[in-house]
Scaffold this motif. Structure first.
Motif, short mmCIF file in Angstrom:
data_model
loop_
_atom_site.label_atom_id
_atom_site.label_comp_id
_atom_site.label_asym_id
_atom_site.label_seq_id
_atom_site.Cartn_x
_atom_site.Cartn_y
_atom_site.Cartn_z
N LYS A 251 0.83 -1.20 0.00
CA LYS A 251 0.00 0.00 0.00
C LYS A 251 0.87 1.26 0.00
N ASN A 252 2.17 1.05 0.06
CA ASN A 252 3.11 2.18 0.06
C ASN A 252 3.32 2.61 -1.40
N LYS A 253 2.80 3.78 -1.75
CA LYS A 253 2.81 4.23 -3.16
C LYS A 253 4.24 4.42 -3.69
N GLU A 254 5.14 4.88 -2.84
CA GLU A 254 6.53 5.09 -3.27
C GLU A 254 7.17 3.76 -3.66
N VAL A 255 6.89 2.75 -2.85
CA VAL A 255 7.45 1.42 -3.13
C VAL A 255 6.96 0.93 -4.48
N ILE A 256 5.65 1.08 -4.71
CA ILE A 256 5.07 0.57 -5.97
C ILE A 256 5.61 1.38 -7.17
N LYS A 257 5.71 2.70 -6.98
CA LYS A 257 6.22 3.56 -8.07
C LYS A 257 7.63 3.12 -8.48
N THR A 258 8.45 2.87 -7.47
CA THR A 258 9.83 2.45 -7.75
C THR A 258 9.88 1.05 -8.36
N LYS B 90 8.98 1.18 -12.03
CA LYS B 90 10.10 1.69 -12.86
C LYS B 90 11.08 0.56 -13.14
N PHE B 91 11.41 -0.17 -12.07
CA PHE B 91 12.36 -1.28 -12.19
C PHE B 91 11.80 -2.35 -13.13
N ALA B 92 10.52 -2.67 -12.96
CA ALA B 92 9.90 -3.72 -13.77
C ALA B 92 9.90 -3.33 -15.24
N GLN B 93 9.60 -2.05 -15.51
CA GLN B 93 9.54 -1.62 -16.91
C GLN B 93 10.92 -1.60 -17.55
N ALA B 94 11.92 -1.38 -16.72
CA ALA B 94 13.27 -1.29 -17.27
C ALA B 94 13.88 -2.65 -17.51
N ARG B 95 13.55 -3.62 -16.67
CA ARG B 95 14.36 -4.83 -16.63
C ARG B 95 13.62 -6.13 -16.96
N LEU B 96 12.32 -6.15 -16.75
CA LEU B 96 11.66 -7.46 -16.74
C LEU B 96 10.67 -7.65 -17.88
N SER B 97 10.51 -8.91 -18.24
CA SER B 97 9.58 -9.21 -19.31
C SER B 97 8.90 -10.54 -19.02
#
Ligand SMILES: Cc1ncc(COP(=O)(O)O)c(C=O)c1O
Length: 227
Positions: free
Chosen positions: A82-89, A92-99
């Motif tokens: 529920k921590n919005k900062e955690v999800i935002k970060t 970003k990481f998921a979009q950059a690195r994962l598929s």
């Protein structure tokens, strides 16, 4: 990890509350892997860190479809917070690195439609597998085993010195009518070096008859083990 791999330990509501208190006091995150949360036994209910009031900004759940729907290998996991900062970060990481694989995403979405009755049947099956495994293991001399309250693993202490060597010997040199068993040495699961060297993890993901046969093979192996 709650319920735990490798022990099958299920944290009580009180234990989660104690952890929550420490986490809030020191401004920490509480990260809980809850992939086995449906698999709790003997009438005990899983208490998620996300249910704990006041922990909203500190709680991060790690989850996956792989255990819940027997979809190991699907590679679909997720974070819940529920921590919005955690999800935002995390995004970003998921979009950059994962598929995540496309077909696994489609299958995982379909799996979400699984009716609740499925879990009742599965739980019953795991409880009877656990009961058989624990009762068979308890009959072996020198073997100490606890009764797991969740997930599908147990840690067994064996009358041996080094479980790494024993596990290797089982695979390379021992068989009963062409069959052997594979165990996971437990020492690697401990944070403290030197603990668990005579313990192994056993998963009760086989049919009951196979579990009985596996414990029989283990019994014969313990008799024959030279080291
Ligand atoms: C606690 C726990 N979390 C996650 C996983 C694996 O999840 P995935 O298959 O999505 O990598 C396992 C598998 O052993 C596990 O025991």
């Amino acid at each position: 990890c709650n319920p735990g791999n490798p022990t099958g330990y299920l944290y009580s509501r009180d234990e989660i509350k104690k952890l929550a208190k420490i986490v809030k006091k020191y401004g920490l995150f509480l990260v809980a892997d809850e992939v086995y949360r449906e698999f709790t036994y003997d009438g005990r209910e899983h208490y998620s860190i996300i249910q704990e009031e006041g922990l909203e900004d500190h709680a991060i759940i790690v989850d996956s479809v792989s255990k819940r729907y027997s979809m190991c290998g699907a590679r679909i996991g997720y974070l819940v917070s529920k921590n919005k900062e955690v999800i935002k970060t995390a995004i970003k990481f998921a979009q950059a690195r994962l598929s995540p694989p496309t077909y696994a995403q489609i299958a995982a979405e379909a799996a979400l439609e699984t009716p609740k009755s499925y879990f009742e049947a599965i739980k019953e099956e795991y409880v009877s597998r656990r009961d058989i495994l624990i009762s068979e293991l308890s009959k072996l001399e020198g073997v100490v085993v606890a009764r797991p309250q969740g997930a599908f693993y147990c840690i067994a202490q064996l009358p041996i010195k080094n479980a790494d060597n024993f596990a290797q010997w089982l695979l390379e040199e021992f068989n009963v009518d062409g069959e052997t068993v594979m165990v996971a040495p437990a020492a690697g699961f401990y944070a403290t070096a030197g603990l668990g060297t005579n313990q192994v993890r056993i998963a009760y993901v086989l049919e009951k008859e196979d579990l009985i046969r596996a414990v029989h093979i283990l019994k014969e192996a313990l008799k024959a083990y030279p080291g």
